[in-house]
Motif scaffolding. Structure first.
Motif, short mmCIF file in Angstrom:
data_model
loop_
_atom_site.label_atom_id
_atom_site.label_comp_id
_atom_site.label_asym_id
_atom_site.label_seq_id
_atom_site.Cartn_x
_atom_site.Cartn_y
_atom_site.Cartn_z
N LYS A 107 -51.47 -30.07 21.08
CA LYS A 107 -50.73 -29.71 19.86
C LYS A 107 -49.27 -29.42 20.22
O LYS A 107 -48.34 -29.92 19.60
CB LYS A 107 -51.38 -28.45 19.26
CG LYS A 107 -51.33 -28.42 17.73
CD LYS A 107 -51.82 -27.12 17.14
CE LYS A 107 -53.09 -26.53 17.71
NZ LYS A 107 -53.42 -25.20 17.23
N LEU A 108 -49.07 -28.63 21.26
CA LEU A 108 -47.71 -28.25 21.64
C LEU A 108 -46.87 -29.44 22.08
O LEU A 108 -45.68 -29.52 21.77
CB LEU A 108 -47.75 -27.22 22.77
CG LEU A 108 -47.97 -25.76 22.37
CD1 LEU A 108 -48.35 -24.92 23.58
CD2 LEU A 108 -46.70 -25.19 21.73
N TYR A 109 -47.48 -30.35 22.81
CA TYR A 109 -46.72 -31.49 23.33
C TYR A 109 -46.79 -32.71 22.41
O TYR A 109 -46.18 -33.74 22.69
CB TYR A 109 -47.21 -31.86 24.74
CG TYR A 109 -46.67 -30.94 25.80
CD1 TYR A 109 -45.41 -31.14 26.34
CD2 TYR A 109 -47.40 -29.85 26.24
CE1 TYR A 109 -44.89 -30.29 27.31
CE2 TYR A 109 -46.90 -28.99 27.20
CZ TYR A 109 -45.65 -29.22 27.74
OH TYR A 109 -45.13 -28.38 28.69
N LYS B 251 -52.89 -23.49 29.09
CA LYS B 251 -53.60 -23.26 27.84
C LYS B 251 -54.73 -24.29 27.71
O LYS B 251 -54.72 -25.32 28.40
CB LYS B 251 -52.62 -23.45 26.67
CG LYS B 251 -51.62 -22.31 26.52
CD LYS B 251 -50.94 -22.39 25.16
CE LYS B 251 -50.18 -21.13 24.83
NZ LYS B 251 -48.94 -20.94 25.56
N GLY C 222 -45.82 -23.56 27.19
CA GLY C 222 -45.55 -23.62 25.76
C GLY C 222 -45.65 -22.23 25.14
O GLY C 222 -46.30 -21.34 25.70
N CYS C 223 -44.99 -22.03 24.02
CA CYS C 223 -45.08 -20.73 23.35
C CYS C 223 -44.50 -20.82 21.94
O CYS C 223 -43.93 -21.84 21.56
CB CYS C 223 -44.36 -19.64 24.15
SG CYS C 223 -42.60 -19.90 24.30
N ASP C 224 -44.67 -19.74 21.19
CA ASP C 224 -44.07 -19.62 19.86
C ASP C 224 -42.67 -19.05 20.00
O ASP C 224 -42.43 -18.17 20.83
CB ASP C 224 -44.88 -18.65 19.00
CG ASP C 224 -46.20 -19.26 18.53
OD1 ASP C 224 -46.44 -20.44 18.84
OD2 ASP C 224 -46.98 -18.56 17.87
N GLU D 282 -54.74 -26.94 22.69
CA GLU D 282 -53.47 -26.25 22.42
C GLU D 282 -52.32 -27.01 23.06
O GLU D 282 -51.24 -27.16 22.46
CB GLU D 282 -53.51 -24.82 22.99
CG GLU D 282 -54.54 -23.92 22.34
CD GLU D 282 -54.32 -23.76 20.85
OE1 GLU D 282 -53.17 -23.55 20.43
OE2 GLU D 282 -55.32 -23.88 20.09
N ALA E 86 -42.21 -27.45 25.22
CA ALA E 86 -43.21 -27.40 24.14
C ALA E 86 -43.10 -26.06 23.42
O ALA E 86 -43.48 -25.03 23.97
CB ALA E 86 -44.60 -27.57 24.73
N ARG E 87 -42.56 -26.08 22.24
CA ARG E 87 -42.39 -24.83 21.50
C ARG E 87 -42.85 -25.02 20.06
O ARG E 87 -42.60 -26.05 19.45
CB ARG E 87 -40.91 -24.40 21.47
CG ARG E 87 -40.33 -24.09 22.82
CD ARG E 87 -40.95 -22.83 23.42
NE ARG E 87 -40.36 -22.49 24.70
CZ ARG E 87 -40.83 -22.91 25.88
NH1 ARG E 87 -41.89 -23.68 25.94
NH2 ARG E 87 -40.24 -22.53 26.99
N ASN E 88 -43.49 -23.97 19.56
CA ASN E 88 -43.86 -23.94 18.16
C ASN E 88 -42.84 -23.04 17.46
O ASN E 88 -42.85 -21.83 17.63
CB ASN E 88 -45.29 -23.38 18.04
CG ASN E 88 -45.74 -23.27 16.61
OD1 ASN E 88 -45.27 -24.02 15.76
ND2 ASN E 88 -46.63 -22.34 16.34
#
Lengths: 369, 440
Positions: free
Chosen positions: A30-32, A23, B309-311, A27, B332-334
């Protein structure tokens, strides 16, 4: 009515899993949950493009965004040809070296054919072959380098292309001029040999060959170069191939014109003409970083594979993909190597000292947790 | 008709009409026999096909077109019914359904549950436009072999091979006899079965050989889900330090799958201790069996690529559990919270029930949302427990927002989240285990 994709799509495409790129940095941060990100995963040049190319990018007139570029990178091909002492028609420019890989495979291979390369090398030769329905014969590396004998043994009547990455990404190993010539002699003229020299400008060893200089003796040789690594314009996507006039004439038939944008062509031209010592400065930075990492990784008792190029491989005691995630939390992006068939290894780009120090600190923390 | 391009499949197309039942059973029994199933096994599959066909004809898709596929998996025959059904009738495909006119007060077991009794596995999938695939699998019966072979000497050098049929059988015998791994899968009791599992192409085996060409170890692996490969082993067969053999086999397995669509390698049957730090522990499920104490089955995971990462979707108590799990696994997750804002949920829910009779395992997966989640789940629990399934699991895909609607229903019905399996669905999968009120 929905299309019947099972019937429409060839099995070799259906069964190929698309590569999912990372990504965007913002992004990922933000995720990490990291406030910074050192990109040490793609072997980019931390100095950026040479000053002349930076100036071209800075001054690019916005109205020119409306105009088509030169469809075949006319001026750039002239400059490349003049530099190498070739005819401009021996040069093909593509949207990154990835595109020229596709040009070559499309030009020479049909179903039932095969290509030969190594198992632990740049993945795109294998990917393009597989999703084009061409068999990829991947020969295990020997002593972290391309196995010439193994590759020659893998040749059969359906072999069309042999891909050699010199120096190899990710191991940094290289074939000397003598070894490359012996290989070309053994292959003979029945097949195409591609020598990918994406990291050519980083190698300072005396016995490292300039593939382009061998073209006159080996008309079946095709050499790839890129502007993404030493010349620091990876973001603009531009690379090229050179070869014998008749061979390139065939490859040109599969080449998509207008795929290289105007800014990339002009920045590449400026980068190519750099006389400010960009290559010297980059090499010095890589030398310094490599020496620093060698020393620090030795202290951590971590084995490394370090040859040419602006990267090295570190062997970890555990999972490389877990290390990737842990290091991302520290704002360090490295390349886990399971996908290169090097489980439990990571590849790190050699960058500025601030990034190298941050990498070592994050690695120590990763190993402790 | 024998499909020329896929010579392991037989197909029958007909209308879902009860008078055709004998056509179906004869087709299935003859097909199973042609695929090498014994008479008893073929008859059991025929019985399952009869139950399913009659049920589909009466309660699910009467007079609709129906395709039946008989697949030769070498060690099993799989029967798949492909059909479309009106939305209203889909709830009849819940294994706990008593038909579409069911009386909650009189739960008479009917329909698919009966069919499941004579096969090893029942599995349901729903594609677009209410296109359904209902599959039952009957495994071949193989002889157990107790032949003894000498265990191999510790190797000085290792070479890796892809074993042929005889090599696979030899490997199975040696694993049963020389491996110290606890809880070996039962297929190692039947070398012929393992040979068929590998020959059928669903399982792959890499063996490590010593200089005398003796098998000193091996790792077996198969595609478990779309993006998850499951490994069995590596098994070390020689005496002494087995770390190098285990690492060599694991690396070979990883290299084979590294450039495929697989995102993770899963181990549920135990790892050599030397390899545990190369995996990530995900937790364990407790497995119950008659006349045996409960056994813990640890899950280990090896991620193969970068985590993009993902939702993921959650609500209620699960969110805190997920936060802890993601922190521990450094994923890494939202986490997005599903909120009920008073909207109306219509229709009837449908669960796929994968029933594995031999292991007394039942795994539920939500296929269609509905207003009757709670009643449907409660009915499944009652039916499945009554059928003697001691292990009941529920898998939720965190990438599907409506799956998260099930979370409070699950927790209210004594399901606890136990395993977070990364990348096993559209996003990650949570495996809930049902804890019976009678458990200690």
């Amino acid at each position: 009515m929905r299309p019947n994709l099972d019937a429409l799509v060839p099995a070799y495409v259906r069964e190929f899993d698309p590569y999912i790129p990372s990504k965007p940095d913002a992004e990922l941060m933000k995720l990490y949950g990291s406030e910074r990100l050192f990109r040490l995963n793609n072997n980019e040049n931390p100095l950026g493009p040479p000053p002349g190319a930076q100036e071209v990018i800075r001054r690019f007139p916005p109205p020119q965004g409306a105009l088509y570029p030169s469809g075949d990178s006319y001026y750039l091909r002239e400059a490349i040809a003049a530099f190498h002492g070739l005819d401009p028609d021996q040069v093909l420019v593509g949207n990154g070296a990835n595109e020229v890989i596709a040009f070559v495979i499309k030009a020479f291979c049909t179903q039932g054919d095969n290509i030969v390369t190594a198992d632990k090398t740049f993945a795109v030769y294998e990917w393009v072959a597989v999703f084009s329905g061409i068999e990829a014969r991947v020969i295990p590396l020997k002593d972290e380098g391309f196995d010439d004998i193994g590759m020659l043994r893998a040749i059969d009547p359906n072999t069309k292309i042999l891909f050699v990455c010199n120096p190899n990404n990710p191991t940094g190993s290289y074939w000397s001029k003598e070894r490359l010539k012996a290989f070309l002699d053994a292959v003979g003229g029945e097949r195409i040999v591609v020598v990918d020299e994406a990291y050519f400008e980083f190698v300072e060893q005396e016995d490292y060959p300039d593939g382009v200089s061998l073209l006159s003796d080996y008309p079946n040789l095709v050499v790839f170069r890129t502007f993404s690594k030493m010349y620091g314009i990876a973001g603009l996507r531009i690379g090229y191939l050179v070869g014998d006039l008749a061979v390139v004439d065939m490859i040109r038939r599969t080449c998509v014109v207008y795929s290289v944008n105007r800014l990339a062509q002009e920045a590449a031209l400026a980068a190519f003409r750099d006389d400010t010592g960009h290559i010297r400065r980059t090499r010095a930075l890589v030398r310094e970083s490599r020496a620093f990492l060698r020393k620090e990784l030795a202290k951590l008792r971590l084995p490394i594979i370090s040859g040419e190029g602006n990267y090295l491989i570190v062997k970890l005691p555990g999972s490389d993909t877990l290390a990737y995630r842990k290091m991302m939390r520290e704002g360090i992006m490295i390349r886990p190597m399971t996908g290169f068939r090097y489980p439990n290894h990571i590849r790190v780009s050699l960058a500025k000292m601030e990034a190298m120090e941050a990498f070592v600190a994050a690695l120590k923390k990763t190993l402790e947790t | 008709m024998m499909d020329e391009t896929r010579n392991r499949i037989l197909k029958l197309s007909l209308t879902a009409r009860p008078s055709y039942v004998s056509v179906v059973t004869r087709f299935v029994e003859a097909g199973a026999a042609a695929f090498g199933m014994g008479e008893k096994d073929a008859l059991k599959l025929g019985l399952a096909s009869e139950e399913i066909f009659i049920y589909l004809c009466t309660a699910v898709c009467p007079e609709n077109a129906l395709d039946i596929e008989c697949f030769n998996g070498l060690y099993y025959t799989r029967l798949t019914f492909h059909f479309s059904a009106p939305e209203l009738n889909l709830r009849g495909l819940n294994v706990a359904s008593t038909g579409i006119c069911e009386d909650e007060g009189d739960l008479k077991d009917m329909g698919l549950m009966i069919a499941s009794r004579s096969v090893e596995r029942l599995h349901l999938t729903v594609e677009k436009a209410n296109r359904i695939s209902l599959a039952v699998t009957k495994e071949k019966t193989y002889p157990k072999i107790v032949e003894r072979l000498p265990c191999p000497e510790a190797p000085n050098t290792l070479t890796l091979e892809t074993a042929d049929g005889e090599g696979v059988k030899r490997f199975a015998l040696l694993v049963r006899q020389c491996s110290e791994a606890p809880g070996l899968p039962s297929f190692f009791d039947c070398p012929g079965r393992l040979a068929d599992m590998v020959a059928g192409g669903e399982y792959r085996l890499i063996t490590a050989m010593n200089a005398k060409k003796g098998i000193v170890g091996g790792v077996l692996f198969r595609d478990r889900m779309e993006r998850i490969v499951e490994a069995f082993g590596p098994y070390i067969l020689h005496a002494g330090e087995g770390k190098v053999t285990a690492e060599t086999l694991l690396d070979a397995c990883l290299s084979r799958i590294a450039r495929t669509k697989a995102l993770g390698l899963l181990s549920r049957s135990g790892l050599p201790p030397a390899l545990e730090d190369r995996f990530e522990p995900l937790g364990h499920l407790v497995h119950y069996a008659p006349n045996r104490p409960p056994a813990e089955h640890p899950f280990f995971f090896r991620h193969l690529h970068e985590d993009p990462g993902c939702d993921v979707w959650s609500q209620g108590e699960l969110t805190a559990w997920l936060e802890q799990a993601y922190d521990r696994l450094v994923l890494a997750r939202n986490i997005r919270t599903l909120r009920n804002m008073g909207e109306t949920r219509l229709g009837f829910s449908l669960f796929s029930a994968e029933l594995q009779c031999e292991r007394a395992d039942a795994t539920l997966r939500p296929l269609l949302p509905g207003a009757d989640f709670t009643a449907n789940l409660e009915r499944h629990i009652r039916f499945i427990r009554k059928e003697g399934f001691l292990n009941l699991f529920f898998e939720l895909d965190l990438g599907v927002p409506w799956h998260a609607e099930m979370i409070p229903v699950l927790t209210a019905n004594r399901f606890q989240p136990e395993i977070l399996l990364p990348f096993a669905g559209q996003a990650d999968l949570v495996i809930f285990q049902h804890h019976d009120a009678t458990e200690p």
